[in-house]
Write an enzyme that holds these catalytic residues in place. Structure first.
Site, PDB file in Angstrom:
ATOM      1  N   SER D  46       0.875  -1.174   0.000  1.00 31.59           N
ATOM      2  CA  SER D  46       0.000   0.000   0.000  1.00 31.59           C
ATOM      3  C   SER D  46       0.909   1.220   0.000  1.00 31.59           C
ATOM      4  O   SER D  46       1.790   1.348   0.853  1.00 31.59           O
ATOM      5  CB  SER D  46      -0.887  -0.024   1.235  1.00 31.59           C
ATOM      6  OG  SER D  46      -1.889   0.965   1.112  1.00 31.59           O
ATOM      7  N   GLU D  47       0.729   2.125  -0.965  1.00 35.39           N
ATOM      8  CA  GLU D  47       1.774   3.119  -1.238  1.00 35.39           C
ATOM      9  C   GLU D  47       1.930   4.179  -0.155  1.00 35.39           C
ATOM     10  O   GLU D  47       2.865   4.973  -0.196  1.00 35.39           O
ATOM     11  CB  GLU D  47       1.575   3.766  -2.614  1.00 35.39           C
ATOM     12  CG  GLU D  47       0.341   4.620  -2.754  1.00 35.39           C
ATOM     13  CD  GLU D  47      -0.764   3.905  -3.509  1.00 35.39           C
ATOM     14  OE1 GLU D  47      -0.825   2.654  -3.425  1.00 35.39           O
ATOM     15  OE2 GLU D  47      -1.560   4.585  -4.179  1.00 35.39           O
TER      16      GLU D  47
END
Lengths: 232, 218, 232, 218
Positions: D46-47
């Site tokens: 998840s960035e």
């Protein structure tokens, strides 16, 4: 060995695929935090014509110095190589090519390599021999030089603890160049003192996330001290 | 008389200010840590990735994994932090270090410094020196005023390959404390018992001598 | 308060020196890890014409959204501002200038700002509106654009724990942009949930070393959740 | 019949390989996590700085400090790591993520993608999408084949401002799975019961139809 489990059983397996002419990124500063056993395995394999990127080149008979003895290194990219007599001999005889790089620029080139940044500007080295042949550009009125990133075919890294997924923590200043090397290797091999179960390491306290790591192996380390200095 | 190494360190230590983050090079600069003035707190940065370097360890504390940039075994102080070389030089290059003290072979009136390479002799490499001189605003160079053969190290133009260009403003030698301004060395202080005439004689680059040049006191 | 002790006693003191027209770097991702009380203090001070750099701009009535309400922001540099109706209104009315920046480029611009790298090349944004007016150069046969670093007059940061010297650790994904903001502020102010004695935090596990931090203050936090999503 | 959102996620999940690190965008891509094939292990990135994203938390586990890139509360799996946004995008930009799945408004035969801005409507920003498409070698775009008005989203040339240029090779729509090669969409699979004729009709960009186009099975 399934999926995300990066453990390998032998040093031979750890460096499978390493062949002549490759670029190897090696962690460590002086003899602190160097992948001693992986270096020895390169010696054992007899791989030649290597380009080695490391802040230093070990000392005579230890660390990367052993690869000099066997004449396995063709080119060295480093910031300081003053601890090694063999180095000098091979350099003067023309056997060894050397690209001296400021320590911070070297660290940043490797970080950039791992991070998909092909080049960056820095003031470090402007007006010195390091700047020769490099583009100069002014930012905020100050001249900077363009430096290209570095990546390698293999990265050899020394960690303290890792879990099966290759999440690594380093101990004290044995961290140094290891995280950048780990991020910039096409195949990254980490040797550690201890392998723990996934979940044992605090997720917010991982120095090298497993995504950068391809193989891990548990080793035994001599951890030789270069300059033992004590208070009395 | 020329300053001893310890006196040089002592004089440099007077430039320390409360709350400074300081990078000390190898040699005389390292000794500065022994003369931090009473009542002020500084944090020593070692470019291999340690902020908060402490004293050398006692024999039973020696740890191969805890060294300084000179590869000596050290300790860390409470409140230290340890990080990667990339982070360490982010601090240095980013100008976060308040004072850098390092040695040199030569300095010139343009603020150039040569400290890493003597062609013909062995090349050991620049280590972190180029990053340190490029990254810091506040640098003190410590070196002897002249070589053993009497050749001045304060020049019109550095002869040796440079470490950095136009970045040096302060030089402490065994004879004097000088600042570099407008293409000249300004003689600010002299070592106890050292005459202005001796300093003039041993300074090859343009030297400006103010009317009054105080003696350092120790 | 002597030397390396960065503790301040009030939010007023924490933002002393903040004046109209300055650039403020604000940590956080969405509402996670935002310096809520420092934002509220900016509102209280009524500082205007600010350039704010933050991944997002809060929501209506919370986080940076409160500064929009008071029309204190002149320009916003962010990657995503879709949670905020006021934002849209001020943008369309011309009150607010916006520089949309890809999230990874934004993070790297700030890291570069803190690290003394004035500019770097990235493939992100090439061939898109983000590339307009920027230099294009090919590396390894692929076009990249030149991106400049970002620094700010103030950085406002939310940590979990800090010691007196300003060494900070972040909790879970509340880390996000906070370390880069901390490194790129001329004056960096960190508010935390807990201040501990120097030596209590593991030196090898500091996310933001104290050298980047100028002032720390302990606060109480609402920690509003933007999208509460649960498994049943 | 056109694929449901769940079927689209299921089809994408077949592209997962054992040991993959995967970034899943918001919307349909997020659903892919529910269909990881048995016997393979993947790690979700998840960035906002989380590698090893887990399921949504139970009510008593909800933690404001643990969210995903969609700002939803999440959990982390054993062996997760959490890091800064700079490190997160170092992974993404550096090509370390094995597969990226994201939505789009339009894709064209040159592999261009438009997914972040509709001029005239509100501009919300690109978030991490530009970095994701520039950084990944292996991207699957998921979207409906045509808009509600029947306008094709598979074009000769994207009309909307681009997210990335020449970076898309795989598209899964509700009607078909297509690859982009040499300036054309290659029809690789069709949704169960959807005719080649319908896909041809709804594809504005050049479409190559191989002799045999298998139906997907669920």
């Amino acid at each position: 060995m399934a999926g995300l489990d990066k453990r390998v059983n032998s040093y031979q397996e750890a460096l499978a695929g390493l062949t002549d002419g490759m670029t190897v990124l090696a962690g460590g500063f002086g003899l602190c935090g160097i992948p001693e056993n992986l270096i020895n395995e390169i010696r054992r394999r007899g791989t030649r014509e290597l380009t080695v990127v490391s802040n230093n080149c070990g000392i005579d008979h230890f660390g990367l110095g052993v690869l000099l003895e066997e004449r396995q290194i063709r080119k060295m990219i480093a910031s300081y190589v003053g601890e090694n007599i063999l180095f000098e001999q091979q350099l003067l005889s023309g056997e060894l090519e050397v690209e001296l790089t400021p320590q911070g620029t070297l660290a940043e080139k490797l970080r950039a390599g791992g991070a998909g940044i092909p080049a960056f500007y820095t003031a470090t080295g402007y007006g010195t021999p390091v700047a020769e042949g490099k583009e100069v550009r002014s930012f905020n009125g100050r001249p900077h030089i363009l430096e290209a990133s570095i990546t390698g075919d293999f990265a050899i890294v020394k960690g303290w603890k890792a879990d099966h997924f290759g999440n690594v923590v380093y101990r004290h200043t044995a961290q140094n160049f290891n995280p950048m090397m780990a991020s910039a290797g096409r195949i990254t091999v980490v040797e550690v003192e201890e392998i723990v179960e996934p979940g044992e390491l605090d997720p917010a306290q991982i120095h090298t996330p497993g995504i950068y790591v391809d193989r891990i192996i548990k080793g035994a380390f001599e951890k030789r001290i270069e300059k033992r200095t004590v208070s009395i | 008389m020329a300053l001893s190494r310890e006196q040089m360190a002592q004089r440099v230590a007077r430039e320390l200010k409360d709350g400074y983050y300081v990078n000390l090079g190898i040699g005389i600069p390292t000794l500065v840590a022994n003369y931090v003035p009473a009542g002020i707190q500084v944090m020593l940065q070692s470019e291999n990735g340690l902020l908060g370097m402490g004293a050398f360890p006692h024999e039973d504390e020696v740890d191969a994994d805890l060294i300084n940039a000179g590869k000596q075994t050290v300790t860390s102080v409470p409140g230290a932090s340890i990080f990667s070389s990339a982070e360490s030089f982010a601090m240095i290059r980013g100008g976060h270090v308040d004072l850098t003290v390092l040695g040199a072979f030569e300095v010139d009136v343009e603020g150039n410094i040569a400290s890493w390479m003597i062609p013909g002799k062995m090349v050991k490499g620049m280590g972190g020196a180029m990053d340190l001189v490029a990254g810091a605003d506040n640098i003190i160079v410590t070196m002897t005023h002249a070589s053993k053969d009497g050749e001045s190290k304060l020049l019109s133009r550095c002869m040796l390959p440079l470490t950095g260009s136009g970045c040096i403003r302060k030089v402490l030698t065994d004879l004097a404390y000088l600042e570099i301004e407008n293409g000249a060395f300004i003689l600010r202080e002299r070592a106890p018992g050292v005459s202005v005439a001796e300093i003039v004689e041993k300074t090859a680059g343009k030297l400006v001598v103010p009317e009054y040049v105080p003696e350092m006191a120790f």
